[in-house]
Design a protein around this motif. Structure first.
Motif, PDB file in Angstrom:
ATOM      1  N   LYS A   1       0.824  -1.215   0.000  1.00 47.11           N
ATOM      2  CA  LYS A   1       0.000   0.000   0.000  1.00 47.11           C
ATOM      3  C   LYS A   1       0.860   1.267   0.000  1.00 47.11           C
ATOM      4  O   LYS A   1       0.491   2.271  -0.611  1.00 47.11           O
ATOM      5  N   GLU A   2       2.023   1.216   0.668  1.00 46.21           N
ATOM      6  CA  GLU A   2       2.890   2.394   0.719  1.00 46.21           C
ATOM      7  C   GLU A   2       3.391   2.766  -0.675  1.00 46.21           C
ATOM      8  O   GLU A   2       3.398   3.942  -1.053  1.00 46.21           O
ATOM      9  N   VAL A   3       3.805   1.767  -1.432  1.00 42.71           N
ATOM     10  CA  VAL A   3       4.273   2.030  -2.796  1.00 42.71           C
ATOM     11  C   VAL A   3       3.118   2.522  -3.669  1.00 42.71           C
ATOM     12  O   VAL A   3       3.287   3.387  -4.531  1.00 42.71           O
ATOM     13  N   PHE A   4       1.932   1.965  -3.418  1.00 40.30           N
ATOM     14  CA  PHE A   4       0.757   2.398  -4.172  1.00 40.30           C
ATOM     15  C   PHE A   4       0.483   3.883  -3.941  1.00 40.30           C
ATOM     16  O   PHE A   4       0.205   4.640  -4.877  1.00 40.30           O
ATOM     17  N   VAL A   5       0.571   4.328  -2.695  1.00 37.86           N
ATOM     18  CA  VAL A   5       0.371   5.753  -2.397  1.00 37.86           C
ATOM     19  C   VAL A   5       1.451   6.583  -3.075  1.00 37.86           C
ATOM     20  O   VAL A   5       1.190   7.672  -3.594  1.00 37.86           O
ATOM     21  N   ASP A   6       2.702   6.067  -3.089  1.00 37.78           N
ATOM     22  CA  ASP A   6       3.775   6.783  -3.782  1.00 37.78           C
ATOM     23  C   ASP A   6       3.473   6.920  -5.275  1.00 37.78           C
ATOM     24  O   ASP A   6       3.741   7.964  -5.883  1.00 37.78           O
ATOM     25  N   LEU A   7       2.921   5.870  -5.864  1.00 38.56           N
ATOM     26  CA  LEU A   7       2.575   5.929  -7.290  1.00 38.56           C
ATOM     27  C   LEU A   7       1.481   6.960  -7.530  1.00 38.56           C
ATOM     28  O   LEU A   7       1.579   7.778  -8.460  1.00 38.56           O
TER      29      LEU A   7
END
Length: 778
Positions: free
Chosen positions: A277-283
C-alpha cells in the motif's frame, strides 16, 4: 578537542573556526575512521548557523566546498542507510542545502549544480531527494544560464517516465523478508534492480540488548517513485526559466505523461495480501504531481494534449477512483489539477463520462477528512464542468445534476457560497431542461423536474425564514443564542397543515427524490448577513427563471396548460408556499439598515422605504415571477394569500414594491386591484381606530385608486362595483369612529385620483357630489 566535544565552548571565534576547519579536513582524511568522520560532520551541521554568521565564513566555505564536492563526486554511492559514509554523504548534501544562497555561494554554483545533476542518475533515493531541493533552490535564486546539463536532466526525467510501465509487474509486490547471517552475504546490486521502496534486511547479529541488527536497503533514485514525485515541479521551473530551449522537450513529455497517469495495479496485485500500500500511495502521488504539471502546461500544448485526450480522461477518472481516502492532501491536489484541465475545451471529452462524476464517492472519496474539507472544491469543479457542457447533456444527466446540486442547496454544512453557486448552476440548466423536454419521449418530464427544482428553492426560502433570519436578527441585537423553530409570520399549526397538504401532493406525484431534511439548531452559525442576502437574491432570480421555464414546458397532465402558460393546482400550491416563505426571507434586507432608519427599527417598526437599489431590484424580480403567469393562476395565488401579503407589508413596508409592480402591470393590475380592494373593504372599520394598520390601509387604497388613473379602461370597470360601498361606508364609519380622520383622507384620495379630468367615473356614479373633497381638519 575531537568531534562532538563542543567547539563552541571556546570563546575565541578564530579558534572556533580553526576547529571547524579541522573537522572538514578530517572528512577528507583517508586515515580517519568512518565513525569519526560522521561525528565531525554532525558537529559541523550542529553549528552551521554560527559558522555562516562568522566573519571567517568565506574562507571556511572555500575550504569546505572543495572537500564536500570531492567526497560526493569521488565516493561511491551507498544504499545501506546505516552505513556511516551514507549518513555522511546525506549530511553533507543537507548542509549544502542549508547554506545561504548569497554571493559567496554563487562562486560554486556551476560546480554544485553539475554534481547534483550527476548524482541523480547514480545515488540513492534519500540523497537524491536532497539533491532535488538544492537544484530547485539554486535555480530559483540565481537563475543560471541554460546549459547542456539541463537537457541531460530532462532526458533523465523522460527515461524515468518511459521505464515506469516496465516495473508495474513487480512494483507493488512487498518483498519477502530478507534474513541473512551477515550483511556481507547480501548481493546488494542484485537486490537494487527490484527494490522500489526502503526494504529491511534482518541479520542474525545481536545488539547488546538481544535484538537482531536490521539494515535498511535504500532504492536507487532512478527506480524511486518518491523521486519521480518531485521531478515535475523541477521541469516546470526549467520551463519557466528556459522556455525556448526546452519547448520541444516538454512537448515530448506529454505522451509519457499520458502513459503514466493511466497506470494502475493489476487486480491480482490489489487483491493479494502482500499488496504494498505504501508504494501504491507513492505511485498515486507521482501520478497526481504529473497531472498537475500537465495542467500547468495545458494551455500552451492544447493541440498535443488533444491527441491523447482519451488517455487523459481515463487517467483522471482512474485517479479519482483509486486515490486512497487517507491521503486527503493528494486528492485536493488532484481536484485542483482537474479544475484547471476542465477549464479548457478538453472538458467536452468528459461528457460521455459525466455520470461517473455525479458519484460523490468518486469526486471526494469516502474519507472523513476529504468529505469535510474537499466538498466545496469538488462541487465547484463539477459545477464549472456542468455549466460549460450543459447543452450537450441529455435529460438523464440533467436530472442527476438537478438532484445533486439541489441536495447541496440544503446542506447546511457547506459554505453559503457553495449553496449560492448550486442555485446559480440550477438556473443555468433551466433552458436546457425546457429544450430537452420538447424532444424527450416522456411528456412532462422537463416540467416535473423544474417543479421539483421550484420545491427546492421554496424550501430554501423556508429554511432562511425559520433558521438563518431569526439567528441573524438576534446576532444583530447582541444575542448569541442560535434560534430554531417557526418565525412569527405564521403559526405552527398553519405550518403543519400546509406541510401535510404539500406532502400529500408530492406523494401523489411520486416524487421519489424529494427528501425531508433536518436542520440542527446551530447550523446558522456560519451565516453572515451579506452571505444570506446574496443567497436570497439568487433564489429570487432563480424562481423567476424556473417559473418561465415551467410555463414553457409541456405538461403531462394537461397540454392546454402549456399553451395558456397556466399551472396545475398542485403546481399553484408551490407558488402559494413561495409567497409565504419568500416574503419572510426578504426581511434579510431589514438587517444592517442605515443609521438614519434605525430609530424606526428600535420602535418595532420596519423603515418605510426601500433600503438599497439591490433590494428594490430583488423585490421587482420577485413580483415578476407572478406577472408572467396566466391571469387565472395569478388570481388563484393572491386571492388565497392576500391576508398574508398585507400582513407582510405591514411588517416590512418595502414589500409594498411588490404590490406596486402588480398594479403597474396592465395584465395583473385589474386582478390584484380587485383582490386588494375587496380585502380593504373588509377591514375598513380598523381605519377608524388608532391602529398603525390604518395608515397602511389608507396607503393601499391610494395605490388602487392610482391604478385606475394608470389603466382607466381596465380598472374603472374593476372599481365601479365597489364605489358605492367605499363612499357610503366611509361616510358611515366617519360618523361613529373614534378617529374619523382617515376616512376623510380616503375620500379625498378617491376624488383626487378619479374624480376629475378625463376620469368622470365618480360623477357618473354620484352626480350630486360636490367637486371639492372634504376639507382636511386643522
Amino acid at each position: 578537542m575531537g568531534p562532538g566535544g563542543g567547539a563552541h565552548a571556546s570563546q575565541d571565534p578564530v579558534a572556533q573556526m580553526n576547529t571547524f576547519r579541522s573537522y572538514v579536513s578530517m572528512l577528507a582524511d583517508s586515515g580517519s575512521k568512518d565513525e569519526n568522520k560522521l561525528k565531525a560532520a554532525q558537529a559541523l551541521s550542529e553549528d552551521l548557523e554560527a559558522i555562516v554568521a562568522s566573519p571567517q565564513y568565506p574562507a571556511f566555505l572555500e575550504h569546505a566546498m572543495k572537500i564536500f564536492i570531492k567526497i560526493l563526486s569521488e565516493g561511491d554511492p551507498l544504499f545501506i542507510s546505516e552505513y556511516n559514509i551514507q549518513q555522511l554523504r546525506k549530511l553533507i548534501l543537507e548542509m549544502i542545502h542549508r547554506l545561504p544562497s548569497n554571493e559567496q555561494l554563487k562562486v560554486y554554483l556551476r560546480q554544485i549544480l553539475s554534481l547534483m545533476f550527476r548524482l541523480l542518475e547514480t545515488d540513492n533515493e534519500e540523497n537524491v531527494m536532497v539533491c532535488l531541493r538544492i537544484i530547485i533552490e539554486l535555480h530559483k535564486t540565481f537563475r543560471p544560464q541554460f546549459s547542456p546539463e539541463i537537457q541531460q536532466f530532462l532526458q533523465f526525467v523522460k527515461n524515468m517516465y518511459r521505464d515506469l510501465p516496465n516495473h508495474m509487474s513487480k512494483i507493488f509486490e512487498r518483498p519477502a523478508a530478507i534474513r541473512v547471517s551477515d550483511l556481507s552475504e547480501v548481493n546488494v546490486d542484485a537486490l537494487l534492480k527490484e527494490t522500489f521502496t526502503i526494504t529491511p534486511i534482518h541479520t542474525e547479529k545481536k545488539l547488546p540488548d538481544g535484538t537482531s541488527i536490521t539494515y535498511n536497503l535504500i532504492p536507487r533514485a532512478v527506480l524511486s517513485l518518491k523521486v519521480l514525485t518531485e521531478l515535475p515541479i523541477i521541469v516546470v521551473l526549467m520551463f519557466q526559466l528556459y522556455k525556448q530551449q526546452v519547448y520541444q522537450d516538454v512537448a515530448d513529455f506529454i505522451p509519457l505523461i499520458m502513459n503514466t497517469i493511466i497506470l494502475q495495479p493489476y487486480p491480482q496485485h490489489r487483491d493479494h495480501e502482500s499488496f504494498n500500500k505504501e508504494v501504491f500511495v507513492d505511485l498515486i502521488a507521482a501520478q497526481i504531481k504529473t497531472l498537475s504539471f500537465l495542467a500547468y502546461i495545458l494551455k500552451i500544448y492544447q493541440d498535443v494534449v488533444a491527441q491523447h485526450s482519451a488517455k487523459l480522461v481515463s487517467g483522471m477518472l482512474t485517479l479519482l477512483a483509486l486515490c486512497p481516502n487517507e491521503v486527503a492532501h493528494l486528492r485536493k491536489e488532484l481536484l485542483i489539477a482537474t479544475k484547471h484541465i476542465l477549464a479548457l475545451e478538453l472538458r467536452n471529452r468528459f461528457v460521455p463520462h459525466i455520470d461517473k462524476l455525479f458519484d460523490e464517492s468518486l469526486l471526494f472519496g469516502r474519507g472523513w477528512t476529504a468529505h469535510e474539507t474537499l466538498r466545496p472544491l469538488a462541487y465547484s469543479t463539477l459545477a464549472d464542468l456542468v455549466h460549460h457542457v450543459r447543452q450537450q447533456l441529455d435529460m438523464g444527466a440533467l436530472t442527476r445534476a438537478v438532484h445533486l446540486f439541489s441536495k447541496n442547496i440544503h446542506d447546511e454544512t457547506l459554505p453559503t457560497s457553495i449553496q449560492t453557486m448550486s442555485c446559480k448552476l440550477l438556473l443555468n440548466l433551466v433552458d436546457c431542461i425546457r429544450t430537452r423536454s420538447d424532444s424527450t419521449h416522456e411528456p412532462g418530464a422537463g416540467r416535473d423536474l423544474l417543479i421539483r427544482m421550484l420545491h427546492v428553492f421554496v424550501n430554501k426560502f423556508k429554511t432562511i425564514a425559520q433558521l438563518q433570519l431569526p439567528y441573524l436578527k438576534n446576532k444583530q441585537q447582541g444575542h448569541s443564542t442560535a434560534v430554531s423553530g417557526s418565525s412569527s409570520g405564521a403559526t405552527v399549526q398553519e405550518d403543519r397543515k400546509e406541510d401535510v397538504k404539500i406532502a400529500i401532493i408530492e406523494n401523489e406525484s411520486k416524487d421519489k427524490e424529494t427528501q425531508r431534511i433536518g436542520f440542527p439548531p446551530n447550523v446558522t452559525v456560519n451565516y453572515s448577513v451579506s452571505d444570506c442576502r446574496a443567497l436570497v437574491k439568487t433564489l429570487v432570480c432563480g424562481v423567476k427563471t424556473i417559473t418561465w421555464g415551467c410555463a414553457s414546458c409541456k405538461s403531462a397532465v394537461d397540454s392546454a396548460l402549456t399553451l395558456s402558460k397556466s399551472f396545475h393546482p398542485k403546481e399553484t400550491l408551490v407558488f402559494i408556499r413561495l409567497v409565504k416563505w419568500a416574503m419572510q426571507a426578504l426581511d434579510i434586507y431589514t438587517l444592517n439598515a442605515p443609521s438614519s432608519q434605525q430609530q424606526a427599527s428600535q420602535k418595532g417598526q420596519v423603515p418605510q422605504t426601500v433600503r438599497s437599489k439591490e433590494e428594490k431590484e430583488v423585490l421587482e424580480h420577485f413580483a415578476g415571477v407572478f406577472i408572467m403567469m396566466n391571469p387565472s393562476t395569478f388570481r388563484e395565488i393572491f386571492s388565497t394569500t392576500i391576508d398574508y401579503v398585507v400582513e407582510r407589508i405591514y411588517h416590512n413596508m418595502a414589500l409594498q414594491i411588490v404590490a406596486n409592480s402588480f398594479l403597474a402591470n396592465s395584465t395583473t393590475s385589474p386582478i390584484f386591484a380587485t383582490i386588494l380592494v375587496e380585502y380593504l373593504l373588509g377591514h375598513m372599520e380598523e381605519m377608524g381606530t388608532s391602529m398603525d394598520r390604518s395608515n397602511l390601509y389608507l396607503k393601499l387604497f391610494k395605490l388602487v385608486f392610482g391604478s385606475v388613473s394608470l389603466f382607466a379602461a381596465e380598472n374603472e370597470q374593476m372599481l365601479k362595483p365597489h364605489l358605492h360601498q367605499i363612499v357610503n361606508r366611509s361616510m358611515e364609519l366617519a360618523m361613529s369612529a373614534k378617529d374619523p380622520y382617515n376616512y376623510f383622507l380616503l375620500l379625498r384620495a378617491l376624488f383626487r385620483s378619479i374624480g376629475g379630468g378625463s376620469h368622470d367615473l365618480l360623477y357618473q356614479e354620484f352626480p350630486a357630489t360636490a367637486a371639492d373633497p372634504p376639507a382636511r381638519p386643522q
